[in-house]
Structures are given as C-alpha cells and as structure tokens.
Design a protein around this motif. Structure first.
Motif, mmCIF file in Angstrom:
data_model
loop_
_atom_site.group_PDB
_atom_site.id
_atom_site.type_symbol
_atom_site.label_atom_id
_atom_site.label_comp_id
_atom_site.label_asym_id
_atom_site.label_seq_id
_atom_site.Cartn_x
_atom_site.Cartn_y
_atom_site.Cartn_z
ATOM 1 N N LYS A 62 -24.233 53.664 18.089
ATOM 2 C CA LYS A 62 -22.766 53.608 17.906
ATOM 3 C C LYS A 62 -22.212 54.986 17.589
ATOM 4 N N LEU A 63 -20.988 55.231 18.081
ATOM 5 C CA LEU A 63 -20.275 56.463 17.738
ATOM 6 C C LEU A 63 -19.515 56.200 16.445
ATOM 7 N N VAL A 64 -19.831 56.957 15.392
ATOM 8 C CA VAL A 64 -19.231 56.693 14.076
ATOM 9 C C VAL A 64 -18.726 58.007 13.471
ATOM 10 N N PRO A 65 -17.698 57.922 12.607
ATOM 11 C CA PRO A 65 -17.218 59.158 11.958
ATOM 12 C C PRO A 65 -18.202 59.623 10.886
ATOM 13 N N GLY A 66 -18.067 60.882 10.480
ATOM 14 C CA GLY A 66 -18.913 61.399 9.403
ATOM 15 C C GLY A 66 -18.386 60.954 8.051
ATOM 16 N N SER A 67 -19.287 60.639 7.122
ATOM 17 C CA SER A 67 -18.826 60.158 5.810
ATOM 18 C C SER A 67 -18.159 61.273 5.004
ATOM 19 N N GLN A 68 -18.371 62.527 5.392
ATOM 20 C CA GLN A 68 -17.725 63.642 4.678
ATOM 21 C C GLN A 68 -16.472 64.131 5.408
ATOM 22 N N GLY A 69 -15.991 63.354 6.373
ATOM 23 C CA GLY A 69 -14.801 63.774 7.125
ATOM 24 C C GLY A 69 -15.193 64.606 8.332
ATOM 25 N N SER A 70 -14.506 65.724 8.513
ATOM 26 C CA SER A 70 -14.813 66.553 9.684
ATOM 27 C C SER A 70 -14.708 68.028 9.306
ATOM 28 N N PHE A 71 -15.214 68.877 10.188
ATOM 29 C CA PHE A 71 -15.116 70.322 9.918
ATOM 30 C C PHE A 71 -14.694 71.041 11.195
ATOM 31 N N PRO A 72 -14.011 72.197 11.024
ATOM 32 C CA PRO A 72 -13.450 72.876 12.197
ATOM 33 C C PRO A 72 -14.494 73.670 12.970
ATOM 34 N N ILE A 73 -14.206 73.833 14.258
ATOM 35 C CA ILE A 73 -15.061 74.656 15.126
ATOM 36 C C ILE A 73 -14.200 75.808 15.639
ATOM 37 N N LEU A 74 -14.732 77.031 15.531
ATOM 38 C CA LEU A 74 -13.985 78.206 15.978
ATOM 39 C C LEU A 74 -14.443 78.642 17.363
ATOM 40 N N ASN A 75 -13.481 79.095 18.164
ATOM 41 C CA ASN A 75 -13.837 79.800 19.399
ATOM 42 C C ASN A 75 -14.163 81.241 18.993
ATOM 43 N N ASP B 21 -18.454 65.393 10.055
ATOM 44 C CA ASP B 21 -19.257 66.020 8.996
ATOM 45 C C ASP B 21 -20.085 64.935 8.308
ATOM 46 N N ALA B 22 -21.360 64.901 8.630
ATOM 47 C CA ALA B 22 -22.232 63.862 8.079
ATOM 48 C C ALA B 22 -22.637 64.223 6.656
ATOM 49 N N GLY B 23 -22.926 63.196 5.886
ATOM 50 C CA GLY B 23 -23.495 63.376 4.554
ATOM 51 C C GLY B 23 -24.888 62.769 4.506
ATOM 52 N N PRO B 24 -25.524 62.836 3.353
ATOM 53 C CA PRO B 24 -26.907 62.332 3.224
ATOM 54 C C PRO B 24 -27.060 60.879 3.647
ATOM 55 N N ASP B 25 -26.044 60.038 3.388
ATOM 56 C CA ASP B 25 -26.171 58.622 3.764
ATOM 57 C C ASP B 25 -26.196 58.453 5.279
ATOM 58 N N ASP B 26 -25.407 59.280 5.984
ATOM 59 C CA ASP B 26 -25.417 59.221 7.453
ATOM 60 C C ASP B 26 -26.793 59.619 7.982
ATOM 61 N N MET B 27 -27.338 60.689 7.402
ATOM 62 C CA MET B 27 -28.663 61.134 7.856
ATOM 63 C C MET B 27 -29.707 60.051 7.582
ATOM 64 N N ASP B 28 -29.598 59.416 6.418
ATOM 65 C CA ASP B 28 -30.521 58.340 6.065
ATOM 66 C C ASP B 28 -30.433 57.198 7.089
ATOM 67 N N ALA B 29 -29.203 56.846 7.462
ATOM 68 C CA ALA B 29 -29.015 55.756 8.432
ATOM 69 C C ALA B 29 -29.583 56.148 9.797
ATOM 70 N N ALA B 30 -29.421 57.416 10.169
ATOM 71 C CA ALA B 30 -29.932 57.874 11.471
ATOM 72 C C ALA B 30 -31.460 57.822 11.497
ATOM 73 N N ILE B 31 -32.085 58.263 10.412
ATOM 74 C CA ILE B 31 -33.561 58.242 10.364
ATOM 75 C C ILE B 31 -34.044 56.791 10.379
ATOM 76 N N ASP B 32 -33.345 55.951 9.631
ATOM 77 C CA ASP B 32 -33.711 54.537 9.577
ATOM 78 C C ASP B 32 -33.641 53.914 10.973
ATOM 79 N N SER B 33 -32.587 54.248 11.697
ATOM 80 C CA SER B 33 -32.428 53.628 13.014
ATOM 81 C C SER B 33 -33.472 54.158 14.001
ATOM 82 N N ALA B 34 -33.811 55.444 13.899
ATOM 83 C CA ALA B 34 -34.858 55.992 14.778
ATOM 84 C C ALA B 34 -36.215 55.345 14.462
ATOM 85 N N ARG B 35 -36.471 55.150 13.180
ATOM 86 C CA ARG B 35 -37.744 54.534 12.759
ATOM 87 C C ARG B 35 -37.831 53.100 13.299
#
Ligand code: NAD
Length: 488
Positions: free
Chosen positions: A16-29, A41-55
């Motif tokens: 699923k495409l989901v927003p980051g739990s820490q909001g977002s951050f800018p990208i510069l050209n 902008d992902a936080g630790p919980d997002d990373m935890d969920a991603a690892i869990d889903s890959a496992r």
C-alpha cells in the motif's frame, strides 16, 4: 498518469502507498536550489511495519519459490517504468542534478532495462545442481546443491546514481526470491518513491515483497541494519558509514554486502596517445560533477610528459564547464547539496595548503548565482601522499601525479586505501596486461573500455567494499546454499 506528487510522495509498505508518520520533507533541485516537492518522512514505526511486512511475505507466501512469478513481475516493472521514461528522466535531472544525457543510460534507462537481465536469471539460473554419487564413510549417497533465497534484504542506498543503485539491489534480490525493504538517501527520495508508486499501481508484485521507506533521518538506516528480522544488509555509500553498518550488523551476525568509496587511478603509459588519454580522464572526472564512486580521480602520467599532460587535461576540463544539467550538452551538473559543495571546497583549500597548484577551476563558477556548482578543477604539484590524492572528494576534481614507469605507476595506483576501479592507456598489450593484473581493484578499463553492464560484476577491493553487485556474482549475494544428501 503523472508521477510528480501533488503534495508528497508516499511510502510503500505491505503493498500500500501510505503517508509518512513524521509528515513530509522538502526536496531541492541542486541546480536551482528551488524546492521541487516533498517526500514522505517515515519514522521508526513505519520502518518497523515495512520490515514486518517483508518478513511475512518471505515466510508465509510462495514468492521465494515461484521463479516464474518473479520473472514476470520484474519484466512488468521494467516495461511499466519505460512507459514513464520521459517523466522519470526529467525528474531525475531535477532531483539528482544528473545531466540529461546520463538519464538515457546509467541514471535511469540503463538500470531499468537491466531488470530484464535479472528476470532472465530468475528463470534460467541453475537452482539445483546434481553432485552425483559419493561414498562418505563407505556409505553410498546421492548429493545435490540447492540454492535458495537468503531472506529479507535491507537495502540502503546513496544519492549519486539513485536509480542505478536501487535497481542493482532490488533487481537481483527480488529475482533471487528475497523480499526487500529499500531505504534510499534523504537527498533523492523520489527516485525510489515514484518507483514504489509504479510498483503499487501497475504491477502484480505481491504485498510486502518490496517496501520503500523514505526518510529525512539517517537513523532509520541504523534501525534497518540492527533489526533481527533482516537477513542481509545490502549497503552502498561512504566507507565511513559502511564501517558503522558492518559494526551494527555484528549484533545479529547479519550478512553485510558493502559497496563503498573509491579513489581510482587513471594510468597513462609512455606509449599511449597522451591527448586521447587526457581528454578521456577529463571527461570521466567531470561527468555528473565527479559524483561517482568508480570515477578515476587520480591521473598518473609519465614524468617526462607531465607538463604536456597538464596542458591537455586542463584545456579539456576547462572546456567542460559546470552547467544546467537539463541542457542536452551538459556533462558536469551541480553537486547534490550545499553541504557536499562545502566539503569539496574544503578539499580545494586543502590542496593549496598542501602545496598544490590549481591548474584550472578551483571554486564556484562566476556565471552561476544559484545551484551547488563547482568548476572542473585540476590539481598538480603534489605527490600521492597528499590528502587530496588519498581521500575521496566526490566532486569534479582531478589530481595529476607523475610516475617513473609502469611499475611505479602500479605502486602509486595501489598506494590507496581504496580499490574500486581504474583505467590504463597504452599500446603494448603485454605492458597493459601487466598493469591490469597488478592494480588491486574491482574493475579496470583499457584504452577507454567501459565495463558497466548488467552482466558485469562490480565492487571493490580493500576499503571499497565487500562482495559484488550486478552479474551472476551480484545475484548470488542474495542466495543461500543448501547441500542435500540421501542414501543411494
Ligand atoms: P552515506 O554513507 O552518507 O549514506 C548512504 C546511505 O546510508 C544513505 O541512505 C543514508 O541515509 C544511510 N545511512 C547513513 N548513516 C547510516 C547508518 N549509521 N546506518 C545505516 N545507514 C546509514 O553516503 P552518501 O553521501 O549518500 O553517498 C556518497 C558515498 O557513496 C560516496 O562515498 C561514494 O563513493 C559512495 N558510493 C559507492 C558506490 C559503490 O558502488 N561503491 C556507489 C555510489 C556511491
């Protein structure tokens, strides 16, 4: 479908495409210093969920055993990405500062096409090898070797060639049957996130097989390395970070695969076409503003031809001015960030403090008010012990050094903590081969030869890394070997 996000790009977690739990951050050209958009902008919980889903996808689905599904999904992804090629290429130039000509090659289309090579490997690799009969301890047995996917891969990548490096990890890891959590660099999140969007919306990859977690926070990389659910950490980045990754991986004895920095030598022998060699060395070091780990950043020329080589190289570099990367003729774009430009400027000051002479360039171009540009710069008057000859600068900066013959050139080339790449120019085949055999480095070009291709393993000796990416060797990094025997 347009790829450019309205607000922010998303994370890809569990299909699923989901927003980051820490909001977002800018990208510069990096060419204009303008904000081009935002990334989740992902936080630790997002990373935890991603690892869990890959496992979960690895342990509870048939992905790792279904070679045909993997080949099909990888080809589907390649074809879907190629339909968006124009937009991806333009966005890559905006986000990465990559000169437009490179996006038709290693900065986008090349690595996307390479997904087909890894799909072919998924189908055609010899997954089981018959070792025949043997009689260990006098008892007849039939033996075979089975290759299996190694598990969950934590892939951590830098900003300089983001598509190339992301696909050189995702491609073979997925082809091998692994599942993946990709954490790209904070400077270039879209290169990964927009591929995630295409995966979610235009392919049949099962949920959890590939997860993409963008973040402004490097510590999410640390979290991924230290997590016991990860079987392999596949890291590309600086040698300093590589050391930290390896140290953190000891806790769970996680296998690490490291592609790190370089300070490669371009060796010109006394029977070479000096002008041709110097032009190639100049082109090589200014390409993408020198932000390539395998770029040759030390030019070793015969001492008696030093003055001639300085003139030829300086002239060629001065002609390859730093410019807007979206212009078709630009070879040298901007550096990725203000921080990277400051780092390079620090090395230019250091070169002068060390007693070096700036033969051309030496700072910011006068005609650019915005953008993190540095002029192509040639440094002479130093020997190989200078810090600017030993340390990776990651800018369009070439150090020219004299040598006293083939063996002296080999000695200087090897007098480096790194061993990633190299080039030799010469007309005598035996002498050229002696150099190729003697330089301790993972790749070597001869007289302008280009080794970069999907089937060519790439990686470093010494502090340039551990393991190989691309080719069959790169694919096998993501496999385990199981030996099986039964009574004959
Ligand atoms: P970097 O080492 O700063 O960062 C690379 C990645 O590691 C980023 O995604 C970052 O967020 C993450 N990271 C940072 N600290 C971490 C930690 N403690 N644990 C886990 N992850 C962490 O590198 P960079 O500045 O993004 O890229 C430039 C470097 O990459 C150069 O040194 C270059 O030579 C190297 N590089 C090597 C290759 C290669 O194949 N050998 C290719 C490209 C770039």
């Amino acid at each position: 479908m347009t790829l450019r996000p309205q607000n922010s790009s998303d994370l890809l977690i569990d299909g699923k495409l989901v927003p980051g739990s820490q909001g977002s951050f800018p990208i510069l050209n990096p060419a204009t210093e303008q904000v081009i958009g935002h990334a989740a902008d992902a936080g630790p919980d997002d990373m935890d969920a991603a690892i869990d889903s890959a496992r979960r996808a690895f342990d509870t689905t048939g992905w790792s055993r279904d070679h045909a599904l993997r080949a099909r999904c990888l080809r589907q992804l390649r074809d879907a990405l190629l339909t968006h090629s124009d937009e991806f290429r333009a966005l890559t130039t905006e986000e990465v500062g990559a000169p437009a000509f490179l996006t038709g090659g290693p900065q986008f289309e090349g690595p996307v096409r390479d997904l087909g090579y890894f799909a072919d490997l998924a189908e055609n690799y010899e997954w089981t090898r018959d070792l025949g009969r043997a009689e260990p301890m006098g008892i007849p047995n039939l033996r075979e070797i089975r290759h299996e996917a190694a598990g969950v891969v934590g892939a951590i990548t830098p900003w300089n060639f983001p598509h190339q490096i992301n696909f050189a990890k995702i491609g073979p890891a997925l082809a091998a049957g692994c599942t993946v959590v990709l954490k790209p660099a904070p400077d270039t999140p879209w290169a990964a996130a927009l591929v995630g969007k295409v995966i979610a919306e235009e392919t049949d990859f099962p949920p959890g097989v590939i997860n993409i977690v963008t973040s402004s926070d490097h510590s999410l990389g640390e979290q991924l390395v230290a997590d016991p659910r990860v079987d392999i950490v596949s890291f590309t980045g600086s040698t300093a970070t590589g050391r930290k990754v390896m140290a953190a991986a000891t806790q769970n004895l996680t296998k690490v695969f490291l592609e790190l920095g370089g300070k490669s030598a371009f060796i010109v022998l006394d029977d070479a076409d000096l002008n041709g060699a110097c032009s190639m060395a100049a082109f090589n070091v200014v390409t993408h503003a020198g932000q390539g780990c395998a770029i040759t950043t030390r030019l070793l020329v015969p001492r008696e031809k030093l003055a001639e080589a300085i003139a030829a190289t300086g002239k060629a570099m001065a002609g390859l001015k730093a410019d807007d990367p979206s212009k078709p003729g630009t070879i040298c774009g901007p550096l990725i960030s203000a921080a990277q430009r400051e780092r390079v400027e620090g090395y230019l000051e250091l070169a002068v403090e060390e007693g070096g002479t700036i033969e051309c360039g030496g700072g910011r171009p006068a005609d650019k008010e915005k953008g993190f540009f540095i002029e192509p710069t040639l440094i002479s008057g130093l020997d190989n012990s200078a810090r600017v000859a030993q340390e990776e600068i990651f800018g369009p900066v070439l150090v020219i050094l004299p040598h006293d013959g083939d063996d002296d050139a080999i000695r200087i080339a090897n007098d480096s903590p790194y061993g990633l790449s190299g080039m030799v120019y010469g007309s005598d085949e035996a002498r050229v081969n002696h150099v190729v055999d003697s330089v301790r480095t993972g790749t070597m070009g001869v007289n302008g030869g280009i080794w970069y291709a999907a089937d060519v393993p790439f990686g470093g000796y010494k502090h340039s890394g551990i393991g190989r990416e691309m080719g069959v060797a790169g694919f096998e990094e993501y496999l385990e070997t199981k030996s099986v025997a039964k009574p004959a």
